[in-house]
Write an enzyme that holds these catalytic residues in place. Structure first.
Site, short mmCIF file in Angstrom:
data_model
loop_
_atom_site.label_atom_id
_atom_site.label_comp_id
_atom_site.label_asym_id
_atom_site.label_seq_id
_atom_site.Cartn_x
_atom_site.Cartn_y
_atom_site.Cartn_z
N CYS A 1 0.89 -1.16 0.00
CA CYS A 1 0.00 0.00 0.00
C CYS A 1 0.92 1.20 0.00
O CYS A 1 1.52 1.52 1.03
CB CYS A 1 -0.91 0.00 1.23
SG CYS A 1 -1.85 1.52 1.42
N CYS B 1 -0.41 4.44 2.14
CA CYS B 1 -0.80 4.30 3.55
C CYS B 1 -0.21 2.97 4.04
O CYS B 1 0.98 2.73 3.82
CB CYS B 1 -2.33 4.33 3.57
SG CYS B 1 -3.13 4.19 5.16
N SER B 2 -0.97 2.12 4.65
CA SER B 2 -0.47 0.80 5.05
C SER B 2 -1.61 -0.19 5.06
O SER B 2 -1.71 -1.02 5.96
CB SER B 2 0.19 0.86 6.41
OG SER B 2 1.25 1.78 6.40
N CYS B 3 -2.51 -0.11 4.09
CA CYS B 3 -3.71 -0.94 4.08
C CYS B 3 -3.31 -2.41 3.99
O CYS B 3 -2.35 -2.78 3.31
CB CYS B 3 -4.61 -0.55 2.91
SG CYS B 3 -5.19 1.15 3.07
#
Lengths: 218, 222, 218, 222
Positions: D127, D130-132
């Site tokens: 991601c 972000c850090s999905c």
């Protein structure tokens, strides 16, 4: 390298501090620039190799210092012990100055170099002509280059051919690259950022100098 | 090398020599205390001189060029001449290096292209990747020119940037933003303001400020 | 906003620290995430509004904290004085804990929400079909969006249409945006980064989910 | 809600209640000292609870879900089932949410698409913005998944990144990188290693590590 220095178009930095004037006009910063350039410590690939978080946290002078110290220490031109010793000595004694060692016979040549405008070769061979439409190649060069990311893949028109140059060295202290025509390419802002009229930015022109090998037929 | 050179040579000659060497660093006689960064810069010079890599008078001469031989007073002379001499202006637009050399303005970072502001076009200069700048004509750049907001935004939202400098342009003025990515250095020839017909070339030079030659200001009549 | 968070393709960060595992697995970081989400302090627009130098210098937990504190203080949900008072109290006394205030009747509903997979609406109206070639629009949105810069202007092929969604809120606490089809778009790496075979990267596929209004005919 | 749920409910039930509340924070009985950042996080909770904005048991329950109800043990169960049940595998690839629900795996950040590694294709999930991450199947992401080098490089130089994880793929394996930019969360169904024909579903689940379900590892036979 497509690093943090390639910041054209990036948002989030806030307003321009239009009152920020002084840097480089305090004597020691100009002197640092002179020292960094004369010693070969400063290079654009070296500046760009500063890690992103440090790059953003550093002033211009800090970046020149970090780049020069890294290069000159790494190449063994100066030694860590020397820097530490001098830092202590110069911090402890406000009357202390760096040692003086002159070579007056070299100064006139240096001044002549500094006050001579570097000539740019004429572009005798050029693939594109003024008025041609060109596309900036998609790429991801590992070394230093002069092709900002925000024009990648975009189509523009050759505005002028200022001359021919070597591509700059990819690495600190590296050899110059391929000798080729340089083009001033004009882009319509809508081909880079879309239509921004709603944000108060009517279409404008963006002109960037790009080496021939950055370009292809559209 | 400069037709205004005398004043300048006079200004900095007396700073040279052993007694006045390193005048750029702060000593107890200075107004400011040395910062940690300044100490670091001094230590770098000290180590390099100790190793014989660079000579002190070379650093002196280079610094002097950056601070005194180059500067916006040269840019202003070039603009004032262009405003008062149509033939010079044409030569300046056609071959800026040769035209600048006529006024004794030359030097590194000085491979110049002059771009002209008109009623229809406003030019703005930036260097997104670095902080390239026409040293001989303008000297070293101000902090804001090297700042991240300016480098990031000038190429994408020039009117927003210009408004922070107090410059509001009519909607039908086309902005041209020049990103100095090669060895060419861009220099803006600002528009001559109305009401200055009676001013001499020297009087004109006095009203031209640096920002107008970058594109972040318009020249106002005095 | 095309901010520092949009880092796909950026160089200069160095190698991946593949041994870095623990974050979020120390209890308090997961608890912070829960607190930030339950209070509405956390939002992606809020994270992206952290100034670039601070963003790069901050850990993940620091960013969630900074974002939440900023939002909750700014909205007057909590007060500066409270934070300062509790920081002092909790730092001074290692036995001190935050006050406890339960509402057990609300917990089952919360757990049910957490353990229910959110459904995505079917895309009943979609301009493009699987297999269509599309180009990502050039844009420079001021608010939060989900269109990475590295695909701007590039042409890809619709791989799948997972459904339809609102565009996410542009600002912290803002309303959701336009409801529209979302497409999984497949790009050939050469159309993004050029040919990287010389750097040991044969062509690969890159798949990104993009809202319909990010796309146009190629 | 989960067919392995009993173990977990047991694990965390005894942590609840007033005596054991806030168990995530460090007290003198803890091994670690409180960091300044932890104090900041605690102060945020304290201020919110004091204002009545959030309830302590809601924070407890949410934290518990993040730490215990979600996790890579669920992902491993899904993979092991897919390896041993071709019909389940097909349902998983066609409609991952429904197939995961069969095993009681569901939750926020869990709108899943499963992508399958084969002899010809290797999938890698990232991601960039972000850090999905697929919480129900994998729990909270490791630091490296949230790190700038991974987010920046996975989409542009996947083989270079994979080699840092010790994964070297044949040149003719096509890599597919999935950048999780919408609400869809991608989950890699790794290839079943040779020599595992005799293993039971539970034994298979035990050899499947988290990284193999992100794409930064291959599953090895035990």
């Amino acid at each position: 390298m497509d690093g943090i220095h390639d910041m054209g178009g990036m948002a989030g930095f806030g307003p321009v501090d239009v009152s920020a004037e002084a840097s480089g006009h305090e004597g020691w910063e100009a002197r640092l620039q002179a020292t960094a350039l004369l010693s070969g410590g400063m290079s654009r690939p070296g500046i760009e190799a500063i890690p992103p978080a440090e790059y953003l946290a550093s002033s211009y002078a800090e970046k020149w210092l970090a780049c020069s110290e890294h290069r000159l220490l790494g190449d063994g031109v100066i030694e860590r012990e020397q820097l530490d010793r001098w830092r202590t000595a110069l911090a402890d004694d406000p009357n202390r100055l760096p040692p003086r060692d002159d070579a007056p016979e070299a100064v006139p040549g240096l001044v002549a170099m500094l006050t001579t405008t570097p000539s740019m070769a004429e572009a005798t061979e050029s693939r594109f002509a003024v008025g041609d439409r060109v596309r900036v190649r998609r790429m991801r060069p590992e070394g230093h280059h002069r092709c900002p990311r925000y024009v990648r893949g975009a189509v523009g028109v050759i505005d002028r051919i200022p001359g021919a140059e070597h591509q700059p060295p990819a690495e600190p202290g590296g050899d110059v690259g391929h000798f080729e025509a340089v083009y001033t390419v004009q882009f319509d802002s809508r081909d880079l950022w879309g239509d921004q009229r709603d944000e108060g930015e009517p279409p404008f022109d963006l002109l960037v100098d790009l080496w021939e090998s950055y370009l292809e037929d559209p | 090398m400069s037709d205004h050179g005398h004043d300048h040579d006079h200004d900095h000659d007396h700073d040279h020599g052993d007694e006045h060497g390193h005048r750029h660093y702060d000593t107890p006689g200075s107004r400011r205390a040395r910062s940690a960064l300044e100490v670091r810069a001094m230590a770098l010079e000290a180590a390099l001189v100790e190793k014989g890599v660079v000579k002190t008078d070379a650093i002196d001469a280079f610094t002097d060029a950056l601070e005194h031989r180059f500067g916006p007073h040269h840019g202003a002379r070039v603009v004032a001449r262009a405003w008062t001499d149509p033939d010079f202006k044409q030569r300046l637009l056609d071959d800026a290096n040769a035209a600048c050399a006529e006024l004794g303005v030359a030097g590194v970072e000085g491979n110049i292209r002059v771009v002209e502001n008109t009623d229809d076009v406003h030019n703005l200069v930036v260097c997104t990747l670095c902080s390239c700048y026409p040293w001989p004509l303008l000297g070293l750049p101000p902090i804001w020119y090297k700042s991240f907001p300016y480098r990031a935004r000038a190429v994408a939202e020039p009117r927003s940037v210009l408004s922070e400098f107090g410059v509001e342009l009519d909607d039908d003025v086309r902005i041209k933003v020049w990103d100095s990515s090669s060895e060419v250095r861009y220099f803006v020839l600002p528009a001559r303001p109305d009401g200055t017909d009676e001013l001499s070339e020297d009087e004109l030079a006095a009203i031209i400020d640096r920002n107008s030659m970058i594109g972040t200001a318009l020249v106002a009549a005095p």
